[in-house]
Design an enzyme around this catalytic site. Structure first.
Site, PDB file in Angstrom:
ATOM      1  N   ASN A   1       8.792  63.013  19.233  1.00 20.51           N
ATOM      2  CA  ASN A   1       9.139  64.105  20.154  1.00 20.51           C
ATOM      3  C   ASN A   1      10.505  64.639  19.738  1.00 20.51           C
ATOM      4  O   ASN A   1      11.534  64.034  20.046  1.00 20.51           O
ATOM      5  CB  ASN A   1       9.157  63.597  21.597  1.00 20.51           C
ATOM      6  CG  ASN A   1       9.487  64.684  22.604  1.00 20.51           C
ATOM      7  OD1 ASN A   1       9.699  65.841  22.237  1.00 20.51           O
ATOM      8  ND2 ASN A   1       9.551  64.320  23.866  1.00 20.51           N
TER       9      ASN A   1
ATOM     10  N   GLY B   1      11.369  66.136  38.085  1.00 17.89           N
ATOM     11  CA  GLY B   1      12.540  65.573  37.426  1.00 17.89           C
ATOM     12  C   GLY B   1      13.540  66.683  37.223  1.00 17.89           C
ATOM     13  O   GLY B   1      13.542  67.677  37.953  1.00 17.89           O
ATOM     14  N   ASN B   2      14.400  66.539  36.217  1.00 17.46           N
ATOM     15  CA  ASN B   2      15.351  67.608  35.925  1.00 17.46           C
ATOM     16  C   ASN B   2      14.617  68.902  35.602  1.00 17.46           C
ATOM     17  O   ASN B   2      15.041  69.992  35.958  1.00 17.46           O
ATOM     18  CB  ASN B   2      16.261  67.192  34.768  1.00 17.46           C
ATOM     19  CG  ASN B   2      17.460  68.102  34.631  1.00 17.46           C
ATOM     20  OD1 ASN B   2      17.398  69.121  33.964  1.00 17.46           O
ATOM     21  ND2 ASN B   2      18.560  67.738  35.282  1.00 17.46           N
TER      22      ASN B   2
ATOM     23  N   ASN C   1      10.777  57.734  41.436  1.00 21.28           N
ATOM     24  CA  ASN C   1      11.846  56.847  41.896  1.00 21.28           C
ATOM     25  C   ASN C   1      12.486  57.201  43.237  1.00 21.28           C
ATOM     26  O   ASN C   1      13.229  56.381  43.774  1.00 21.28           O
ATOM     27  CB  ASN C   1      12.941  56.787  40.835  1.00 21.28           C
ATOM     28  CG  ASN C   1      12.462  56.145  39.553  1.00 21.28           C
ATOM     29  OD1 ASN C   1      12.073  54.982  39.542  1.00 21.28           O
ATOM     30  ND2 ASN C   1      12.445  56.896  38.465  1.00 21.28           N
TER      31      ASN C   1
ATOM     32  N   HIS D   1       4.591  70.727  30.789  1.00 25.85           N
ATOM     33  CA  HIS D   1       4.370  69.356  31.279  1.00 25.85           C
ATOM     34  C   HIS D   1       2.886  69.013  31.300  1.00 25.85           C
ATOM     35  O   HIS D   1       2.457  68.104  32.009  1.00 25.85           O
ATOM     36  CB  HIS D   1       4.949  69.152  32.693  1.00 25.85           C
ATOM     37  CG  HIS D   1       6.415  69.345  32.805  1.00 25.85           C
ATOM     38  ND1 HIS D   1       7.010  70.024  33.854  1.00 25.85           N
ATOM     39  CD2 HIS D   1       7.435  68.954  32.002  1.00 25.85           C
ATOM     40  CE1 HIS D   1       8.306  70.038  33.706  1.00 25.85           C
ATOM     41  NE2 HIS D   1       8.598  69.395  32.578  1.00 25.85           N
TER      42      HIS D   1
ATOM     43  N   ARG E   1       4.753  65.760  19.705  1.00 27.28           N
ATOM     44  CA  ARG E   1       4.788  66.581  20.907  1.00 27.28           C
ATOM     45  C   ARG E   1       5.293  67.968  20.528  1.00 27.28           C
ATOM     46  O   ARG E   1       6.366  68.104  19.923  1.00 27.28           O
ATOM     47  CB  ARG E   1       5.718  65.964  21.956  1.00 27.28           C
ATOM     48  CG  ARG E   1       5.723  66.753  23.262  1.00 27.28           C
ATOM     49  CD  ARG E   1       6.649  66.141  24.283  1.00 27.28           C
ATOM     50  NE  ARG E   1       6.604  66.889  25.543  1.00 27.28           N
ATOM     51  CZ  ARG E   1       7.365  66.617  26.589  1.00 27.28           C
ATOM     52  NH1 ARG E   1       8.224  65.611  26.541  1.00 27.28           N
ATOM     53  NH2 ARG E   1       7.269  67.328  27.689  1.00 27.28           N
TER      54      ARG E   1
ATOM     55  N   ARG F   1      20.088  62.173  41.497  1.00 28.35           N
ATOM     56  CA  ARG F   1      20.678  60.961  42.092  1.00 28.35           C
ATOM     57  C   ARG F   1      22.088  61.242  42.608  1.00 28.35           C
ATOM     58  O   ARG F   1      22.452  60.815  43.714  1.00 28.35           O
ATOM     59  CB  ARG F   1      20.696  59.826  41.054  1.00 28.35           C
ATOM     60  CG  ARG F   1      19.320  59.322  40.669  1.00 28.35           C
ATOM     61  CD  ARG F   1      19.360  58.419  39.456  1.00 28.35           C
ATOM     62  NE  ARG F   1      19.808  59.155  38.263  1.00 28.35           N
ATOM     63  CZ  ARG F   1      19.813  58.634  37.031  1.00 28.35           C
ATOM     64  NH1 ARG F   1      19.403  57.393  36.844  1.00 28.35           N
ATOM     65  NH2 ARG F   1      20.226  59.348  36.001  1.00 28.35           N
TER      66      ARG F   1
ATOM     67  N   ARG G   1      17.825  74.874  36.398  1.00 21.99           N
ATOM     68  CA  ARG G   1      17.025  76.109  36.349  1.00 21.99           C
ATOM     69  C   ARG G   1      16.726  76.610  37.753  1.00 21.99           C
ATOM     70  O   ARG G   1      16.446  75.824  38.660  1.00 21.99           O
ATOM     71  CB  ARG G   1      15.724  75.860  35.586  1.00 21.99           C
ATOM     72  CG  ARG G   1      15.904  75.792  34.087  1.00 21.99           C
ATOM     73  CD  ARG G   1      14.653  75.309  33.381  1.00 21.99           C
ATOM     74  NE  ARG G   1      14.693  73.881  33.104  1.00 21.99           N
ATOM     75  CZ  ARG G   1      13.702  73.186  32.565  1.00 21.99           C
ATOM     76  NH1 ARG G   1      12.571  73.787  32.262  1.00 21.99           N
ATOM     77  NH2 ARG G   1      13.836  71.899  32.349  1.00 21.99           N
TER      78      ARG G   1
ATOM     79  N   ASP H   1      21.962  66.139  38.217  1.00 22.83           N
ATOM     80  CA  ASP H   1      21.254  64.867  38.391  1.00 22.83           C
ATOM     81  C   ASP H   1      20.938  64.672  39.873  1.00 22.83           C
ATOM     82  O   ASP H   1      21.844  64.602  40.707  1.00 22.83           O
ATOM     83  CB  ASP H   1      22.115  63.713  37.867  1.00 22.83           C
ATOM     84  CG  ASP H   1      21.348  62.403  37.774  1.00 22.83           C
ATOM     85  OD1 ASP H   1      20.671  62.030  38.757  1.00 22.83           O
ATOM     86  OD2 ASP H   1      21.437  61.749  36.725  1.00 22.83           O
TER      87      ASP H   1
ATOM     88  N   GLY I   1      10.094  62.013  40.954  1.00 22.34           N
ATOM     89  CA  GLY I   1       8.826  61.735  41.613  1.00 22.34           C
ATOM     90  C   GLY I   1       8.484  60.259  41.647  1.00 22.34           C
ATOM     91  O   GLY I   1       7.906  59.766  42.622  1.00 22.34           O
TER      92      GLY I   1
ATOM     93  N   LYS J   1      12.905  61.479  19.825  1.00 21.09           N
ATOM     94  CA  LYS J   1      12.404  60.276  20.478  1.00 21.09           C
ATOM     95  C   LYS J   1      11.155  59.808  19.742  1.00 21.09           C
ATOM     96  O   LYS J   1      10.391  60.632  19.232  1.00 21.09           O
ATOM     97  CB  LYS J   1      12.076  60.544  21.954  1.00 21.09           C
ATOM     98  CG  LYS J   1      13.285  60.772  22.824  1.00 21.09           C
ATOM     99  CD  LYS J   1      12.949  60.676  24.308  1.00 21.09           C
ATOM    100  CE  LYS J   1      12.095  61.825  24.772  1.00 21.09           C
ATOM    101  NZ  LYS J   1      11.903  61.807  26.250  1.00 21.09           N
TER     102      LYS J   1
ATOM    103  N   GLU K   1       3.534  60.276  28.602  1.00 19.44           N
ATOM    104  CA  GLU K   1       3.116  61.356  27.708  1.00 19.44           C
ATOM    105  C   GLU K   1       2.876  60.852  26.293  1.00 19.44           C
ATOM    106  O   GLU K   1       1.973  61.322  25.593  1.00 19.44           O
ATOM    107  CB  GLU K   1       4.173  62.457  27.718  1.00 19.44           C
ATOM    108  CG  GLU K   1       4.295  63.157  29.062  1.00 19.44           C
ATOM    109  CD  GLU K   1       5.585  63.931  29.220  1.00 19.44           C
ATOM    110  OE1 GLU K   1       5.504  65.175  29.291  1.00 19.44           O
ATOM    111  OE2 GLU K   1       6.660  63.310  29.282  1.00 19.44           O
TER     112      GLU K   1
END
Length: 397
Positions: A7, A210-211, A334, A180, A91, A284, A241, A282, A332, A14, A383
């Site tokens: 990815n 998520g972000n 956590n 996604h 990806r 969190r 965004r 973030d 979603g 990654k 993914e």
């Protein structure tokens, strides 16, 4: 069969190496700051200590050179020879209308991926670089592209065509594509297994939160609508965004002296929960600030929860019902607080959450009570595994 999943981002890479006989991860890692000072590669073989390489990486091939060497290293490697890599799955962000499923990378397919960079300028060029680098390092090994957009190619025209002059679609392919898709597809299939039902019999709403965040309506195994559009800017409020806004805001701000580039940067990098809260992108950090009494942080969360809730409601209407709602991705999976806030406004669907189960993190389970008319689930997305499965199937052919 061993499948390497890659990815590539603009300055990152990654990877995971999977043994597809058991779908076990043999090793995974991340190269960061490619082409930037302070480059680093983290390699984590399963069952062994993480290894960190700090050295300049001028491009993605440099990063892959280190990754390949790490995979076969006698101390922290997991295979003896690169010939043990049977296929590589990549990806790719945008497949446009050219790809309705994962595809073997041929010269023609790679050319199409590069031409689609116009629709995904931050992603497709890096994805193509990763493919070319792997072709050079692993000549003759099948390469497969797994696209973020293909799962959404089953949307009907009334869902993907924008009400602009039709020639805008004919000339420039301006339409809703969605993103996604690999995640939405994975969790929809996993939800059917969790419910003990065939996906062909289910109406599901999948929430990748998520972000970056998007929601999809999955009816009988096929996506019929999704919240992202031509680009990943559309839909929900996200980390930085803005999501959907009145398009007339753009010419209005141009009239106030802002350039198109200024507004594009604002909408993509300075808006969302960061822009509203003034705290962080973030979730969190924003949740912690809201708990401490920060009203703007709470407003940012309220906007997010409201938009997710509203989108779920719209997709229930589009499908004429719903059997299950799935939460996935960082937030979603956590944040029980966010899940509860979203579901709190969906009581007309007969939803009842099990508070104890909803308080758990990152574990695949049904978090609604047995009495709940609509099942609510948390399913960690994977993914890489979805891409690896497609890669194996196409490589065998």
């Amino acid at each position: 069969m061993n499948v390497l999943v890659i990815n590539c981002g603009s300055s990152s890479l990654k990877y995971q190496l999977l043994d597809m006989t058991t779908e076990a991860v043999l090793a995974k890692g991340l190269a960061e700051r490619i082409g930037i000072e302070g480059s680093v590669v983290e390699h984590k073989p399963t069952g062994k200590d993480k290894v960190v390489f700090e050295q300049p990486l001028k491009d993605h091939k440099d990063a892959l050179d280190i990754v390949m060497a790490a995979l076969v290293n006698p101390e922290h490697g997991v295979i003896k020879d690169l010939k043990e890599i049977d296929a590589v799955g990549h990806r790719v962000a945008h497949g446009g209308e050219a790809f309705s499923a994962s595809a073997l990378v041929t010269p023609e397919a790679l050319k199409e991926i590069e031409e689609l960079s116009e629709l995904a300028p931050l992603h497709n060029p890096a994805n193509a670089l990763g493919i070319r680098a792997c072709m050079e390092l692993l000549p003759g090994v099948p390469m497969v592209a797994g696209f973020d957009t293909t799962f959404h190619q089953t949307m009907p025209a009334e869902a993907y065509i924008y009400p602009l002059p039709y020639e805008m679609y004919e000339k420039f392919k301006i339409r809703r594509y969605g993103f996604h898709g690999t995640s939405h597809r994975f969790v929809a299939l996993a939800a059917a297994d969790l419910m003990g039902e065939k996906i062909e019999n289910l109406k599901l709403v999948t929430c990748h939160l998520g972000n970056g965040a998007s929601v999809a309506a999955v009816r009988y195994g096929k996506c019929i609508d999704t919240s992202m559009g031509l680009t990943p800017l559309a839909g929900l409020e996200m980390g930085t965004r803005c999501g959907d806004i009145d398009p007339a805001i753009i010419p209005f701000l141009c009239g106030k002296g802002y350039s198109v580039e200024d507004i594009d940067k604002m909408m993509n990098k300075e808006s969302g929960v960061l822009g509203v809260s003034g705290v962080s992108s973030d979730f969190r950090d924003v949740e912690n600030a809201a708990d401490a009494g920060n009203k703007r942080a709470q407003l940012a969360l309220d906007i997010f929860h409201y938009r997710v809730k509203k989108t779920i409601g719209a997709y229930v209407a589009a499908m004429d019902g719903v059997d299950g709602i799935i939460f996935t991705a960082g937030l979603g999976e956590n944040s029980g607080t966010s899940r509860a806030a979203i579901c709190n406004g969906l009581k007309y669907l007969g939803i009842q959450l099990d508070d104890e189960k909803n308080s758990k993190r990152g574990e695949a389970m049904i978090i609604s009570t047995p009495e709940s008319r609509t099942k609510v689930m948390v399913i960690p997305t994977n993914e890489e595994l979805m891409i690896a499965r497609d890669t194996m199937a196409l490589a065998k052919k």
